[in-house]
Motif scaffolding. Structure first.
Motif, PDB file in Angstrom:
ATOM      1  N   CYS A 165      -1.307 -22.074 -31.871  1.00  0.00           N
ATOM      2  CA  CYS A 165      -1.908 -21.031 -32.716  1.00  0.00           C
ATOM      3  C   CYS A 165      -3.309 -21.360 -33.209  1.00  0.00           C
ATOM      4  CB  CYS A 165      -0.990 -20.709 -33.884  1.00  0.00           C
ATOM      5  SG  CYS A 165       0.571 -20.006 -33.354  1.00  0.00           S
ATOM      6  N   GLN A 167      -6.377 -19.348 -33.658  1.00  0.00           N
ATOM      7  CA  GLN A 167      -7.200 -18.151 -33.745  1.00  0.00           C
ATOM      8  C   GLN A 167      -8.626 -18.606 -34.045  1.00  0.00           C
ATOM      9  OE1 GLN A 167      -5.865 -15.320 -36.651  1.00  0.00           O
ATOM     10  NE2 GLN A 167      -6.998 -13.640 -35.726  1.00  0.00           N
ATOM     11  N   ASP A 192      -0.370 -19.523 -27.974  1.00  0.00           N
ATOM     12  CA  ASP A 192      -1.456 -18.915 -28.733  1.00  0.00           C
ATOM     13  C   ASP A 192      -2.694 -19.807 -28.623  1.00  0.00           C
ATOM     14  OD1 ASP A 192       0.344 -16.943 -29.240  1.00  0.00           O
ATOM     15  OD2 ASP A 192       0.440 -17.203 -31.405  1.00  0.00           O
ATOM     16  N   TYR A 195      -6.230 -15.743 -28.763  1.00  0.00           N
ATOM     17  CA  TYR A 195      -5.670 -14.501 -29.314  1.00  0.00           C
ATOM     18  C   TYR A 195      -6.363 -13.350 -28.602  1.00  0.00           C
ATOM     19  CZ  TYR A 195      -2.927 -16.790 -32.874  1.00  0.00           C
ATOM     20  OH  TYR A 195      -1.975 -17.541 -33.508  1.00  0.00           O
ATOM     21  N   GLU A 196      -5.539 -12.447 -28.037  1.00  0.00           N
ATOM     22  CA  GLU A 196      -6.084 -11.399 -27.170  1.00  0.00           C
ATOM     23  C   GLU A 196      -6.903 -10.382 -27.955  1.00  0.00           C
ATOM     24  OE1 GLU A 196      -3.254 -11.192 -28.613  1.00  0.00           O
ATOM     25  OE2 GLU A 196      -2.892  -9.078 -29.060  1.00  0.00           O
ATOM     26  N   SER A 198      -8.946  -9.337 -31.843  1.00  0.00           N
ATOM     27  CA  SER A 198      -9.646  -9.900 -32.990  1.00  0.00           C
ATOM     28  C   SER A 198      -9.584  -8.892 -34.121  1.00  0.00           C
ATOM     29  CB  SER A 198     -11.100 -10.168 -32.590  1.00  0.00           C
ATOM     30  OG  SER A 198     -11.796 -10.732 -33.663  1.00  0.00           O
ATOM     31  N   HIS A 246       0.204 -14.366 -27.585  1.00  0.00           N
ATOM     32  CA  HIS A 246      -1.194 -13.932 -27.700  1.00  0.00           C
ATOM     33  C   HIS A 246      -2.066 -14.287 -26.508  1.00  0.00           C
ATOM     34  CE1 HIS A 246      -1.053 -12.012 -31.552  1.00  0.00           C
ATOM     35  NE2 HIS A 246      -0.323 -13.000 -32.030  1.00  0.00           N
ATOM     36  N   ASN A 250       0.242  -9.101 -28.353  1.00  0.00           N
ATOM     37  CA  ASN A 250       1.089  -9.412 -29.500  1.00  0.00           C
ATOM     38  C   ASN A 250       2.557  -9.078 -29.235  1.00  0.00           C
ATOM     39  OD1 ASN A 250       1.471 -10.215 -32.265  1.00  0.00           O
ATOM     40  ND2 ASN A 250       1.770  -8.048 -32.749  1.00  0.00           N
ATOM     41  N   ASP A 421       4.144 -21.080 -32.996  1.00  0.00           N
ATOM     42  CA  ASP A 421       4.155 -19.626 -33.169  1.00  0.00           C
ATOM     43  C   ASP A 421       4.149 -19.121 -34.613  1.00  0.00           C
ATOM     44  OD1 ASP A 421       4.550 -16.781 -32.473  1.00  0.00           O
ATOM     45  OD2 ASP A 421       6.600 -17.110 -33.124  1.00  0.00           O
ATOM     46  N   SER A 450      -0.067 -24.168 -37.521  1.00  0.00           N
ATOM     47  CA  SER A 450      -1.148 -23.707 -36.650  1.00  0.00           C
ATOM     48  C   SER A 450      -2.377 -24.602 -36.756  1.00  0.00           C
ATOM     49  CB  SER A 450      -1.528 -22.279 -37.057  1.00  0.00           C
ATOM     50  OG  SER A 450      -1.802 -22.237 -38.445  1.00  0.00           O
ATOM     51  N   SER A 453      -4.574 -20.513 -37.413  1.00  0.00           N
ATOM     52  CA  SER A 453      -4.070 -19.173 -37.746  1.00  0.00           C
ATOM     53  C   SER A 453      -3.376 -19.149 -39.102  1.00  0.00           C
ATOM     54  CB  SER A 453      -3.096 -18.707 -36.663  1.00  0.00           C
ATOM     55  OG  SER A 453      -3.683 -18.850 -35.384  1.00  0.00           O
TER      56      SER A 453
END
Ligand SMILES: [Fe+2]
Length: 526
Positions: A165, A167, A192, A195-196, A198, A246, A250, A421, A450, A453
């Motif tokens: 994770c 991000q 993750d 992240y697809e 934003s 991701h 999601n 996750d 994370s 994230s």
């Protein structure tokens, strides 16, 4: 398409103009090496082509996968042009390349975004090697990779880290700086990785708001790879990978995204996302995607000390339990939902479940199940009734039952399940029956927090712990990663946490340490 570079003919006019523009940067970045004679062709680039760094992965006793991607301008596909480019590589036994043990050439193909994957073989087991790539007059940064120890050879200790994770927009990936300082031998990423989409960018921005096509996923991966800490961690040692949602979309489940868009449309998106994922990571040829399908699960060994089962809990899962076509993502649902215990439903898919039956068969001391999710039960509802997270193994209790039966009947007492996750740390006794605190503990579980994230539900989840005595720790307040020191006698886990990820400078500490004694499943706080 405007061609900038042609390996045979040299450069187009526009390419030469761009070359002039990029000269200043190239002059600084170009190291003082001549291209080895065994690289044919003399490609020239508008600027330094190894902007995304280098990486190694999937260590075996005789080798590993080496990766790079030619990207003089990571956000402009025309920057390399439409032709294949020869890329040389060297592997050495020392960081100064005095003892080069292997060299060769690969081809960076435009249809793979000029990524290069080299599966190196024939090396000595259980040791570091150094590698670099050549293209045109340019040489890449040096990376260090590690071969795995020889199959079932005696290994007394092993240090590795796992993470999930990251991000990009919400903070710096500085936890990786601490992994390097801790000199981990292996980094396992549990998903993750990107992240697809934003939706919040307090620290830095990505070039794509919502990736749906190949070019957009490529641009996202490139943006992430430009992070210096992430690049440095890839250059530090070899990694292993599995994904979560991701990397694609999601809360997706196999061929359904959370909004249940038409399957054809979603599978096109999944194919684009999987392809970009493969192109940007040091994965084996066996993982090369075929349209929307990609075989990621695999099993590797660290001598006789550890077996690592890398699982894929996204690609083959049944639909989330008790959900409607209007609402497909994560839900907190009552355990009254009959789907949860339906033995026909699966989180791994039938084929991967069959493959998993061989877990522990080689007889390594510790058996690791590395996957993206929380495995143990988490009852969110305080008091009467039970509410669980539909996405987790809680939503697939048939699958979980089969894994627990496998661990118990095979006597895999030293099984450690690692996950990600949830942007929080969980430390759990994995119970034969989670609703009976007196039932035997069959395995141990650590879910890592994370890299960046956020988590906004720490207090509510801590309040629910009264109904979850098998969860020895829940902590959603910190960002960081999980550090493990494994010996034949014990498994030590340090929960490494970092200061505010919105600030670039690093302070890292251990929040808590847990020990598992071999033969006694269940982590104990040190
Ligand atoms: Fe995440």
């Amino acid at each position: 398409m405007t061609r900038i570079f042609d390996a045979k003919k040299g450069m187009s006019r526009r390419g030469l103009m761009r070359l002039a523009g990029g000269m200043a940067a190239a002059a600084i970045a170009r190291p003082a090496f001549a291209t080895p004679a065994w690289i044919t062709g003399t490609p020239r680039f508008i600027s330094y082509p190894f902007t995304l760094g280098v990486a190694s992965g999937d260590p075996l006793p005789g080798g590993f996968v080496l990766w790079t991607r030619l990207a003089p301008d990571p956000f402009d596909r025309e920057a390399v042009g439409g032709d294949p480019v020869p890329v040389g590589y060297e592997v050495a036994a020392d960081p100064r390349f005095r003892n080069v043990v292997l060299k060769g050439a690969a081809v960076a193909h435009p249809e793979n975004a000029h990524a290069v994957h080299v599966e190196v073989e024939g090396l000595s087991p259980g040791r570091p090697y150094w590698y670099r790539f050549f293209a045109g007059d340019e040489v890449s940064p040096v990376g260090r990779a590690r071969t795995a120890p020889a199959a079932m050879s005696p290994v007394d200790r092993f240090r590795f880290a796992f993470a999930s994770c990251q991000q990009y927009e919400v903070g710096y990936f500085k936890a990786y700086r601490d992994m390097i300082a801790q000199d981990v031998e292996l980094i396992i990423h549990l998903g993750d990785y990107i992240y697809e989409s934003s939706w919040n960018a307090p620290v830095r921005r990505v070039p794509v708001d919502d990736a749906r096509g190949l070019d957009e996923y490529r641009r996202l991966h490139a943006a992430y790879k430009l992070d210096r800490d992430l690049q440095a961690a890839h250059a530090h040692t070899s990694w292993m990978f599995t994904w979560d949602d991701h990397e694609v979309a999601n809360d997706y489940a196999a061929e359904h995204d959370e909004h249940y868009e038409p399957v054809d449309t979603f599978l096109k998106r999944r194919a684009a996302a999987y392809k970009a994922y493969y192109e940007h990571l040091p994965l084996r040829m066996s993982a090369r995607p075929d349209g929307p399908d990609m075989r990621l699960y695999q099993r590797l060994w660290i001598g006789d000390l550890m077996e690592i089962n890398m699982l894929d809990t996204r690609q083959y899962r049944s639909d989330h339990p008790c959900q409607t076509p209007e609402e497909g993502g994560f839900q907190r649902i009552s355990v009254d939902c009959p789907d949860i215990d339906d033995p026909a439903r699966t989180i791994l898919g039938a084929r991967q479940e069959r493959w998993l039956r061989w877990m522990g068969d080689a007889g390594a001391k510790w058996t690791v199940m590395a996957q993206g999710m929380l495995f143990s039960q988490h009852d969110y509802q305080v008091g009467e009734g039970q509410m669980i997270g539909s996405e987790y193994w809680d939503g697939y209790r048939g699958s979980r039952r089969r894994v627990l039966d496998l661990i118990e009947t095979r006597g895999l007492t030293n099984t450690v399940i690692i996950g990600g996750d949830v942007h929080a740390t969980y430390v759990c006794d994995v119970k034969k029956d989670f609703n009976d605190p007196a039932s035997p503990t069959l395995a141990s579980e650590f879910v890592t927090t994370s890299i960046t994230s956020p988590n906004g539900w720490h207090d509510a989840n801590v309040a629910s712990m009264v109904d979850n005595p098998h969860i020895k720790l829940y902590d959603g307040r910190h960002r960081g990663y999980t550090l493990c020191d494994v010996t034949k006698d014990s498994w030590r886990t340090d929960l490494r946490i970092v200061n505010d990820v919105r600030r670039p400078e690093l302070e890292a500490t251990t929040s808590k340490t847990f020990i598992i004694e071999a033969g006694r499943p269940g982590p104990q706080e040190a």
